[in-house]
Design a protein around this motif. Structure first.
Motif, PDB file in Angstrom:
ATOM      1  N   TYR A 208      11.782   3.067  10.937  1.00  0.00           N
ATOM      2  CA  TYR A 208      11.547   4.325  11.640  1.00  0.00           C
ATOM      3  C   TYR A 208      10.510   5.171  10.903  1.00  0.00           C
ATOM      4  CZ  TYR A 208      12.675   9.105  13.257  1.00  0.00           C
ATOM      5  OH  TYR A 208      12.617  10.396  13.730  1.00  0.00           O
ATOM      6  N   LEU A 209      10.611   5.212   9.597  1.00  0.00           N
ATOM      7  CA  LEU A 209       9.694   6.030   8.809  1.00  0.00           C
ATOM      8  C   LEU A 209       8.268   5.494   8.838  1.00  0.00           C
ATOM      9  CD1 LEU A 209      11.948   6.797   5.704  1.00  0.00           C
ATOM     10  CD2 LEU A 209      11.239   8.408   7.478  1.00  0.00           C
ATOM     11  N   VAL A 210       8.102   4.160   8.843  1.00  0.00           N
ATOM     12  CA  VAL A 210       6.748   3.593   8.800  1.00  0.00           C
ATOM     13  C   VAL A 210       6.143   3.433  10.195  1.00  0.00           C
ATOM     14  CG1 VAL A 210       7.217   2.367   6.653  1.00  0.00           C
ATOM     15  CG2 VAL A 210       7.532   1.172   8.836  1.00  0.00           C
ATOM     16  N   ALA A 211       6.965   3.555  11.235  1.00  0.00           N
ATOM     17  CA  ALA A 211       6.429   3.464  12.593  1.00  0.00           C
ATOM     18  C   ALA A 211       5.439   4.603  12.832  1.00  0.00           C
ATOM     19  CB  ALA A 211       7.560   3.521  13.613  1.00  0.00           C
ATOM     20  N   THR A 212       4.410   4.338  13.608  1.00  0.00           N
ATOM     21  CA  THR A 212       3.398   5.358  13.873  1.00  0.00           C
ATOM     22  C   THR A 212       3.996   6.507  14.682  1.00  0.00           C
ATOM     23  OG1 THR A 212       2.692   4.301  15.937  1.00  0.00           O
ATOM     24  CG2 THR A 212       1.598   3.606  13.892  1.00  0.00           C
ATOM     25  N   VAL A 213       3.325   7.639  14.622  1.00  0.00           N
ATOM     26  CA  VAL A 213       3.780   8.809  15.377  1.00  0.00           C
ATOM     27  C   VAL A 213       3.773   8.497  16.868  1.00  0.00           C
ATOM     28  CG1 VAL A 213       3.269  11.219  15.934  1.00  0.00           C
ATOM     29  CG2 VAL A 213       2.992  10.390  13.582  1.00  0.00           C
ATOM     30  N   GLU A 214       2.762   7.727  17.293  1.00  0.00           N
ATOM     31  CA  GLU A 214       2.674   7.347  18.708  1.00  0.00           C
ATOM     32  C   GLU A 214       3.876   6.504  19.138  1.00  0.00           C
ATOM     33  OE1 GLU A 214      -1.088   8.550  17.138  1.00  0.00           O
ATOM     34  OE2 GLU A 214       0.264   6.942  16.480  1.00  0.00           O
ATOM     35  N   ASP A 215       4.428   5.744  18.202  1.00  0.00           N
ATOM     36  CA  ASP A 215       5.592   4.911  18.504  1.00  0.00           C
ATOM     37  C   ASP A 215       6.913   5.624  18.215  1.00  0.00           C
ATOM     38  OD1 ASP A 215       4.085   2.778  19.388  1.00  0.00           O
ATOM     39  OD2 ASP A 215       3.961   1.843  17.405  1.00  0.00           O
ATOM     40  N   GLY A 216       6.857   6.911  17.929  1.00  0.00           N
ATOM     41  CA  GLY A 216       8.065   7.698  17.730  1.00  0.00           C
ATOM     42  C   GLY A 216       8.511   7.842  16.297  1.00  0.00           C
ATOM     43  N   GLY A 217       7.765   7.228  15.342  1.00  0.00           N
ATOM     44  CA  GLY A 217       8.146   7.329  13.946  1.00  0.00           C
ATOM     45  C   GLY A 217       7.444   8.475  13.235  1.00  0.00           C
ATOM     46  N   PHE A 218       7.411   8.387  11.902  1.00  0.00           N
ATOM     47  CA  PHE A 218       6.766   9.431  11.106  1.00  0.00           C
ATOM     48  C   PHE A 218       5.397   9.012  10.572  1.00  0.00           C
ATOM     49  CE2 PHE A 218      11.063  11.215  10.856  1.00  0.00           C
ATOM     50  CZ  PHE A 218      10.788  12.574  10.978  1.00  0.00           C
ATOM     51  N   GLY A 219       5.089   7.713  10.663  1.00  0.00           N
ATOM     52  CA  GLY A 219       3.792   7.260  10.201  1.00  0.00           C
ATOM     53  C   GLY A 219       3.634   7.283   8.691  1.00  0.00           C
ATOM     54  N   TRP A 220       4.741   7.199   7.965  1.00  0.00           N
ATOM     55  CA  TRP A 220       4.669   7.196   6.496  1.00  0.00           C
ATOM     56  C   TRP A 220       4.125   5.864   6.003  1.00  0.00           C
ATOM     57  CZ3 TRP A 220       9.647   9.640   3.994  1.00  0.00           C
ATOM     58  CH2 TRP A 220       9.781  10.971   4.418  1.00  0.00           C
ATOM     59  N   THR A 221       3.614   5.853   4.780  1.00  0.00           N
ATOM     60  CA  THR A 221       3.235   4.600   4.145  1.00  0.00           C
ATOM     61  C   THR A 221       4.508   3.847   3.741  1.00  0.00           C
ATOM     62  OG1 THR A 221       3.169   5.491   1.894  1.00  0.00           O
ATOM     63  CG2 THR A 221       1.146   5.677   3.226  1.00  0.00           C
ATOM     64  N   THR A 222       4.340   2.566   3.487  1.00  0.00           N
ATOM     65  CA  THR A 222       5.480   1.759   3.050  1.00  0.00           C
ATOM     66  C   THR A 222       6.072   2.311   1.754  1.00  0.00           C
ATOM     67  OG1 THR A 222       4.553  -0.228   4.076  1.00  0.00           O
ATOM     68  CG2 THR A 222       6.224  -0.555   2.371  1.00  0.00           C
ATOM     69  N   GLY A 223       5.201   2.707   0.815  1.00  0.00           N
ATOM     70  CA  GLY A 223       5.669   3.253  -0.460  1.00  0.00           C
ATOM     71  C   GLY A 223       6.474   4.524  -0.279  1.00  0.00           C
ATOM     72  N   GLU A 224       5.994   5.406   0.591  1.00  0.00           N
ATOM     73  CA  GLU A 224       6.715   6.662   0.840  1.00  0.00           C
ATOM     74  C   GLU A 224       8.080   6.391   1.475  1.00  0.00           C
ATOM     75  OE1 GLU A 224       2.888   9.622   1.694  1.00  0.00           O
ATOM     76  OE2 GLU A 224       3.824   8.495   3.337  1.00  0.00           O
ATOM     77  N   ALA A 225       8.109   5.460   2.445  1.00  0.00           N
ATOM     78  CA  ALA A 225       9.368   5.156   3.129  1.00  0.00           C
ATOM     79  C   ALA A 225      10.380   4.535   2.170  1.00  0.00           C
ATOM     80  CB  ALA A 225       9.110   4.206   4.302  1.00  0.00           C
ATOM     81  N   LEU A 226       9.927   3.591   1.345  1.00  0.00           N
ATOM     82  CA  LEU A 226      10.835   2.952   0.400  1.00  0.00           C
ATOM     83  C   LEU A 226      11.303   3.936  -0.669  1.00  0.00           C
ATOM     84  CD1 LEU A 226       9.159  -0.554  -0.061  1.00  0.00           C
ATOM     85  CD2 LEU A 226      11.195   0.021   1.265  1.00  0.00           C
ATOM     86  N   GLY A 227      10.433   4.871  -1.058  1.00  0.00           N
ATOM     87  CA  GLY A 227      10.833   5.886  -2.036  1.00  0.00           C
ATOM     88  C   GLY A 227      11.982   6.737  -1.524  1.00  0.00           C
ATOM     89  N   LEU A 228      11.867   7.186  -0.275  1.00  0.00           N
ATOM     90  CA  LEU A 228      12.950   7.989   0.304  1.00  0.00           C
ATOM     91  C   LEU A 228      14.201   7.143   0.490  1.00  0.00           C
ATOM     92  CD1 LEU A 228      13.981  10.605   1.605  1.00  0.00           C
ATOM     93  CD2 LEU A 228      13.198   9.698   3.794  1.00  0.00           C
ATOM     94  N   TYR A 229      14.015   5.904   0.940  1.00  0.00           N
ATOM     95  CA  TYR A 229      15.153   5.009   1.138  1.00  0.00           C
ATOM     96  C   TYR A 229      15.927   4.834  -0.164  1.00  0.00           C
ATOM     97  CZ  TYR A 229      17.714   0.667   2.035  1.00  0.00           C
ATOM     98  OH  TYR A 229      18.697  -0.276   2.150  1.00  0.00           O
TER      99      TYR A 229
END
Length: 480
Positions: free
Chosen positions: A40-61
């Motif tokens: 969800y975090l790495v999905a693009t904004v157009e696809d309903g996600g946040f468009g985060w980088t993989t590193g940012e998403a894994l950091g929050l995870y």
């Protein structure tokens, strides 16, 4: 304390099946949400996600899952000292549900506040988890009198419920989130938790009696007071060393194992050919494999240990075997990246992930003697809570380390090569750890001073022990 008087079902108190259902639906919500989170975090904004980088998403995870393992220390303390397990479960269920439904709020309704609302949802889930976790399973044992032979089978039934919820959630919640709408997936997770909460609110009084209503701390306070002033013996000091050493080594295992919700999830989504006869398997479905393999293999592994009799490996040796299986899983993924040859456009067979999860599950099953069961056997009575907290702390640390490792995957064309290096590095690290533990095994057993020989080799009891620990998917036995 009033025992439940609602009768039995399949030879067990009906309260067992109430707790089974409550925990199954709670795990349904949590593992479904966890399967979606990084994608969800790495999905693009157009696809309903946040468009985060993989590193940012894994950091929050990593930060989120770390909190998941730390908050039960606070929630358990509140339940034991102030509110009791039953109320902790209700409050936790309410917070859990609220968190999932907050994540399920459509972005169109919270324009400009999307990330703030998202963080509020995660915070509520962490708080709910802290109150809920361990308190449900702690009630299972209280349904039975001391010495009741049904107790072992009860925990087997209960932890199968956990695995059933963990198996179904990525299939249902994951599908809705990936294929329909991310928010529908989170809402489905919340609905699962609401079902578990409704079961508790409507049936607990009849099926559980007064079990878990009164905080338990005062029951053991007197016994603890007598031990506070006594100095630790040499045996107790040695056993404490074993706990601390195994806690540190456990970080390496779980840092690798927990790539399931992070880097493995990304790999399944972006680099795996998931097409079967025109149907694209959702990436989240792969996270059902661990629970499925546990249900299939836990009785088999337990039977193997029992049939080995006196030749059954000691806990440290099993730990070393777990590290070997962990390494094998990562070497399978190294093979997958070699097939790609650094080309991000090439997608590999799903079988690579299937076998990686299989090896990691075998490792988890070998790790079953380690965890709070180890703490409860070895810890000096006056330091039991402290050392349980230490184990939780290192488990939490391993989740953050897992995310930190996964962040090195980077972005774009470098991802395949970096993923291969990560898989290879973790695999080699696991093998080195296995060798160190294996060479240290005899000394560790010596420091246990006989506790290693206390295990019951009855098949039913052994099966319960295996599932009780592995069923939680974190190497932590909540049965005390």
């Amino acid at each position: 304390m009033t025992k439940p008087t609602s009768g039995t079902l399949l030879g067990h108190p009906k309260g067992l099946f109430l707790l089974f259902g409550t925990e199954m639906w709670e795990r349904f919500g949590y593992y479904g949400m966890r399967a979606l989170l990084v994608l969800y975090l790495v999905a693009t904004v157009e696809d309903g996600g946040f468009g985060w980088t993989t590193g940012e998403a894994l950091g929050l995870y990593g930060t989120f899952t770390m909190a998941v393992y730390l908050t039960p220390m606070i929630g358990g303390w509140l339940a034991d000292n102030f509110i009791g397990q039953r109320r902790a479960i209700i409050y936790g269920g309410i917070l859990f549900s609220a968190g999932y439904f907050v994540l399920g709020i459509p972005k169109t309704m919270i324009v400009g506040m999307e990330e703030n609302v998202f963080y509020i949802g995660l915070f509520l889930i962490c708080c709910g988890n802290g109150l809920f976790k361990a308190n449900v399973s702690s009630l299972v044992g209280e349904l039975y009198e001391d010495g009741d032979h049904r107790r072992d089978a009860a925990f087997t039934i209960f932890y199968m419920g956990i695995n059933l919820g963990a198996f179904l959630s990525p299939l249902i919640v994951g599908y809705l989130g990936e294929e329909v709408n991310w928010h529908y997936g989170f809402i489905a997770a919340g609905c699962g938790m609401l079902i578990g909460l409704a079961l508790q609110l409507t049936l607990a009084k009849s099926y559980l009696g007064d079990i878990g209503v009164t905080p338990s701390a005062h029951k053991i306070k007197a016994a603890q007071d007598d031990l506070k002033t006594r100095a630790l013996s040499k045996e107790e000091k040695d056993r404490t060393k074993v706990i601390l050493i195994m806690s540190v080594f456990s970080v390496i295992f779980w840092a690798g194992f927990e790539q399931a919700g992070g880097l493995f999830n990304i790999y399944a989504s972006q680099f795996t050919d998931r097409n079967i006869m025109g149907f694209e398997v959702p990436a989240t479905w792969f996270q059902s494999l661990n629970a499925m393999f546990i249900i299939m293999l836990a009785p088999v592994i337990a039977s193997v240990w029992v049939k080995m009799g006196s030749k059954e490996p000691t806990s440290p040796v099993k730990f070393a075997l777990a590290m070997v299986f962990l390494a094998l899983g990562f070497f399978v993924m190294v093979w997958a990246t070699m097939v790609q040859g650094g080309d991000v456009t090439i997608k590999v067979s799903m079988l690579f992930l299937v076998f990686a999860y299989l090896f990691h599950t075998l490792g988890e099953l070998c790790l079953s003697p380690i965890g709070l069961s180890l703490v409860s056997k070895l810890a000096p009575v006056k330091f039991t809570s402290l050392l349980m907290g230490v184990w939780f702390f290192f488990t939490a640390l391993s989740n953050k380390l897992a995310a930190f490792i996964g962040q090195f995957v980077g972005e774009g064309e470098e991802q395949v090569a970096n993923a291969g290096n990560i898989f290879l590095g973790v695999g080699i690290g696991a093998l080195i750890t296995a060798i160190i533990i294996f060479l240290s095994a005899n000394k560790l057993v010596e420091w246990m001073h006989g506790a290693e020989g206390d295990d019951n080799h009855d098949l039913e009891a052994k099966l319960e022990e295996e599932i009780a620990v592995t069923g939680t998917h974190e190497g932590i036995s909540e049965k005390q």
